[in-house]
Design an enzyme around this catalytic site. Structure first.
Site, PDB file in Angstrom:
ATOM      1  N   GLY A 137       0.671  -4.958   0.900  1.00 23.95           N
ATOM      2  CA  GLY A 137      -0.517  -5.051   0.038  1.00 23.95           C
ATOM      3  C   GLY A 137      -0.236  -5.738  -1.284  1.00 23.95           C
ATOM      4  O   GLY A 137      -1.157  -6.282  -1.914  1.00 23.95           O
ATOM      5  N   GLU A 194       4.610  -5.092   7.434  1.00 21.27           N
ATOM      6  CA  GLU A 194       3.834  -4.043   8.110  1.00 21.27           C
ATOM      7  C   GLU A 194       4.285  -3.764   9.539  1.00 21.27           C
ATOM      8  O   GLU A 194       4.196  -2.631  10.018  1.00 21.27           O
ATOM      9  CB  GLU A 194       2.327  -4.392   8.106  1.00 21.27           C
ATOM     10  CG  GLU A 194       1.648  -4.253   6.764  1.00 21.27           C
ATOM     11  CD  GLU A 194       1.771  -5.483   5.868  1.00 21.27           C
ATOM     12  OE1 GLU A 194       2.558  -6.398   6.207  1.00 21.27           O
ATOM     13  OE2 GLU A 194       1.073  -5.519   4.843  1.00 21.27           O
ATOM     14  N   GLU A 245      -0.452  -9.329  -0.501  1.00 21.95           N
ATOM     15  CA  GLU A 245      -1.883  -9.592  -0.274  1.00 21.95           C
ATOM     16  C   GLU A 245      -2.656  -9.626  -1.595  1.00 21.95           C
ATOM     17  O   GLU A 245      -3.563 -10.440  -1.773  1.00 21.95           O
ATOM     18  CB  GLU A 245      -2.463  -8.529   0.663  1.00 21.95           C
ATOM     19  CG  GLU A 245      -1.923  -8.663   2.083  1.00 21.95           C
ATOM     20  CD  GLU A 245      -2.279  -7.474   2.960  1.00 21.95           C
ATOM     21  OE1 GLU A 245      -1.875  -6.338   2.626  1.00 21.95           O
ATOM     22  OE2 GLU A 245      -2.988  -7.674   3.961  1.00 21.95           O
ATOM     23  N   ALA A 297       0.870  -1.171   0.000  1.00 22.71           N
ATOM     24  CA  ALA A 297       0.000   0.000   0.000  1.00 22.71           C
ATOM     25  C   ALA A 297       0.908   1.222   0.000  1.00 22.71           C
ATOM     26  O   ALA A 297       2.063   1.145   0.442  1.00 22.71           O
ATOM     27  CB  ALA A 297      -0.876  -0.016   1.240  1.00 22.71           C
TER      28      ALA A 297
HETATM   29  N1  COA Z   1       4.601   3.203  -0.579  1.00 21.47           N
HETATM   30  C1  COA Z   1       5.001   4.352  -1.121  1.00 21.47           C
HETATM   31  N2  COA Z   1       6.121   4.499  -1.809  1.00 21.47           N
HETATM   32  C2  COA Z   1       6.890   3.405  -1.983  1.00 21.47           C
HETATM   33  C3  COA Z   1       6.555   2.160  -1.453  1.00 21.47           C
HETATM   34  C4  COA Z   1       5.352   2.078  -0.719  1.00 21.47           C
HETATM   35  N3  COA Z   1       4.928   0.938  -0.200  1.00 21.47           N
HETATM   36  N4  COA Z   1       7.522   1.284  -1.764  1.00 21.47           N
HETATM   37  C5  COA Z   1       8.434   1.945  -2.488  1.00 21.47           C
HETATM   38  N5  COA Z   1       8.036   3.238  -2.623  1.00 21.47           N
HETATM   39  C6  COA Z   1       8.738   4.310  -3.336  1.00 21.47           C
HETATM   40  C7  COA Z   1       9.922   4.835  -2.547  1.00 21.47           C
HETATM   41  O1  COA Z   1       9.512   5.773  -1.593  1.00 21.47           O
HETATM   42  C8  COA Z   1      10.741   5.460  -3.662  1.00 21.47           C
HETATM   43  O2  COA Z   1      10.144   6.685  -4.021  1.00 21.47           O
HETATM   44  P1  COA Z   1      11.084   8.013  -4.250  1.00 21.47           P
HETATM   45  O3  COA Z   1      11.984   7.628  -5.392  1.00 21.47           O
HETATM   46  O4  COA Z   1      10.107   9.073  -4.598  1.00 21.47           O
HETATM   47  O5  COA Z   1      11.822   8.213  -2.980  1.00 21.47           O
HETATM   48  C9  COA Z   1      10.527   4.501  -4.822  1.00 21.47           C
HETATM   49  O6  COA Z   1       9.321   3.803  -4.529  1.00 21.47           O
HETATM   50  C10 COA Z   1      11.633   3.492  -4.997  1.00 21.47           C
HETATM   51  O7  COA Z   1      11.794   2.799  -3.775  1.00 21.47           O
HETATM   52  P2  COA Z   1      13.181   2.661  -3.009  1.00 21.47           P
HETATM   53  O8  COA Z   1      12.899   2.431  -1.556  1.00 21.47           O
HETATM   54  O9  COA Z   1      14.077   3.808  -3.355  1.00 21.47           O
HETATM   55  O10 COA Z   1      13.755   1.346  -3.695  1.00 21.47           O
HETATM   56  P3  COA Z   1      14.789   0.314  -3.065  1.00 21.47           P
HETATM   57  O11 COA Z   1      15.192  -0.598  -4.158  1.00 21.47           O
HETATM   58  O12 COA Z   1      15.847   1.004  -2.296  1.00 21.47           O
HETATM   59  O13 COA Z   1      13.907  -0.527  -1.984  1.00 21.47           O
HETATM   60  C11 COA Z   1      11.984  -1.739  -1.222  1.00 21.47           C
HETATM   61  C12 COA Z   1      12.856  -1.338  -2.419  1.00 21.47           C
HETATM   62  C13 COA Z   1      10.750  -2.460  -1.771  1.00 21.47           C
HETATM   63  C14 COA Z   1      12.763  -2.671  -0.295  1.00 21.47           C
HETATM   64  C15 COA Z   1      11.563  -0.480  -0.439  1.00 21.47           C
HETATM   65  O14 COA Z   1      11.016   0.460  -1.365  1.00 21.47           O
HETATM   66  C16 COA Z   1      10.544  -0.713   0.617  1.00 21.47           C
HETATM   67  O15 COA Z   1      10.853  -1.221   1.688  1.00 21.47           O
HETATM   68  N6  COA Z   1       9.262  -0.311   0.370  1.00 21.47           N
HETATM   69  C17 COA Z   1       8.210  -0.407   1.332  1.00 21.47           C
HETATM   70  C18 COA Z   1       7.716  -1.815   1.470  1.00 21.47           C
HETATM   71  C19 COA Z   1       6.640  -1.899   2.526  1.00 21.47           C
HETATM   72  O16 COA Z   1       6.832  -1.660   3.695  1.00 21.47           O
HETATM   73  N7  COA Z   1       5.426  -2.262   2.075  1.00 21.47           N
HETATM   74  C20 COA Z   1       4.299  -2.444   2.935  1.00 21.47           C
HETATM   75  C21 COA Z   1       3.508  -1.227   3.029  1.00 21.47           C
HETATM   76  S1  COA Z   1       2.145  -1.460   4.119  1.00 21.47           S
END
Ligand code: COA
Length: 259
Positions: free
Chosen positions: A111, A134, A114, A66
């Site tokens: 999400g 989460e 999910e 999400a």
């Molecule tokens: N919601 C909003 N934005 C998200 C996102 C999310 N769940 N997951 C990734 N993004 C965005 C990042 O903020 C970033 O945006 P920006 O370039 O404007 O800063 C972009 O996507 C790229 O992500 P980034 O974190 O730079 O890539 P990465 O390769 O370093 O890491 C992940 C990849 C997936 C490990 C990391 O993005 C992450 O942990 N995301 C969240 C996962 C999460 O907690 N999901 C559950 C949500 S309830």
């Protein structure tokens, strides 16, 4: 219909639904969820669509969860509502009478995991990673993750993944039964399409009854066996049943209409 965050392509009766926010790793914001709801609604009514694939744009993510940027300021009421709305859309996918398969092509987190679990089954590319992170955010899954992860991989491992927030790679997802196949990135869509084409050659009516009966198993208080014999009876009233049995006896390929 044109969508802002979703691409759709009808490829020979298979609707390929691509979540398209690659710069945000296809994170599900409100707009994307609404669009997904519309797509699911339309595909049920559209006779030219026989099955669907859900995948993510780009080669890095299926859906990274999400959209966390929309979370700040949420309270008990708005948080519960957000989860309820998301759950209802995912129920729509789970209960879709046409097969819906996830082609997981990268991160499937929160999400995203999910969403993949709400599909009828899942294929993953070698670079796919699954997780429910989460608890890192002081949250729990809200789109059915605590329920469907148990259904797919069992309570002990589900508890571990939900509590540790660990990500698992595609081979482990395969071993746990979270996905049915792991392919190269290039083979992911072709393999998913191949499986769906096989399913599409069967009776669409019977396939929709399979989906209902399997889902019934997980509905508390429902007698799935009874439901199954009722649905078996319903199949006997269809043109597909007449065609399938006749085709077998006449040693020819059945031509099903779904009626
Ligand atoms: N919601 C909003 N934005 C998200 C996102 C999310 N769940 N997951 C990734 N993004 C965005 C990042 O903020 C970033 O945006 P920006 O370039 O404007 O800063 C972009 O996507 C790229 O992500 P980034 O974190 O730079 O890539 P990465 O390769 O370093 O890491 C992940 C990849 C997936 C490990 C990391 O993005 C992450 O942990 N995301 C969240 C996962 C999460 O907690 N999901 C559950 C949500 S309830």
């Amino acid at each position: 219909m044109a969508y802002q965050n979703i691409l759709t392509e009808n490829r020979e009766g298979i609707l390929i639904i691509t979540i398209n926010r690659p710069d945000k790793l296809n994170a599900l914001n409100g707009q994307t969820l609404t669009e997904l709801q519309d797509v699911m609604h339309d595909l049920v009514k559209n006779d030219s669509v026989k099955a669907a694939i859900i995948t993510g744009s780009g080669n890095k993510a299926f859906v990274a969860g999400a959209d966390i940027s929309g979370f700040q300021g949420m309270n008990k009421t708005s948080g519960s509502k957000l989860a309820e709305v998301g759950q209802n859309i995912f129920f729509q996918i789970e209960n879709c009478p046409k097969p819906v398969v996830a082609a997981v092509n990268g991160f499937a987190l929160g999400g995203g995991c999910e969403l993949a679990m709400a599909c009828h089954f899942r294929l993953a590319s070698e670079n796919a990673k699954f997780g429910q992170p989460e608890v890192n955010l002081g949250l729990i899954p809200g789109y059915g993750g605590t329920q469907r992860l148990i259904q797919l991989i069992g309570k002990g491992k589900a508890m571990e993944l939900l509590m540790t927030a660990d990500m698992i790679a595609a081979p482990e997802a395969l071993q746990l039964g979270l996905v049915n196949y792991v392919t190269t990135s290039d083979d992911l869509l072709p393999k998913t399409i191949e499986l769906l084409k096989k399913i599409m050659s069967k009776s669409p009516f019977a396939i929709s009854r399979v989906i209902d009966c399997v889902n019934k198993y997980f509905e508390p208080g429902n007698d799935g066996f009874r439901f199954e014999y009722d649905q078996f009876g319903a199949c006997c009233e269809t043109e597909d049943f007449k065609e399938g049995t006749s085709a077998f006896l006449e040693k020819r390929k059945a031509n099903f209409t779904g009626r």
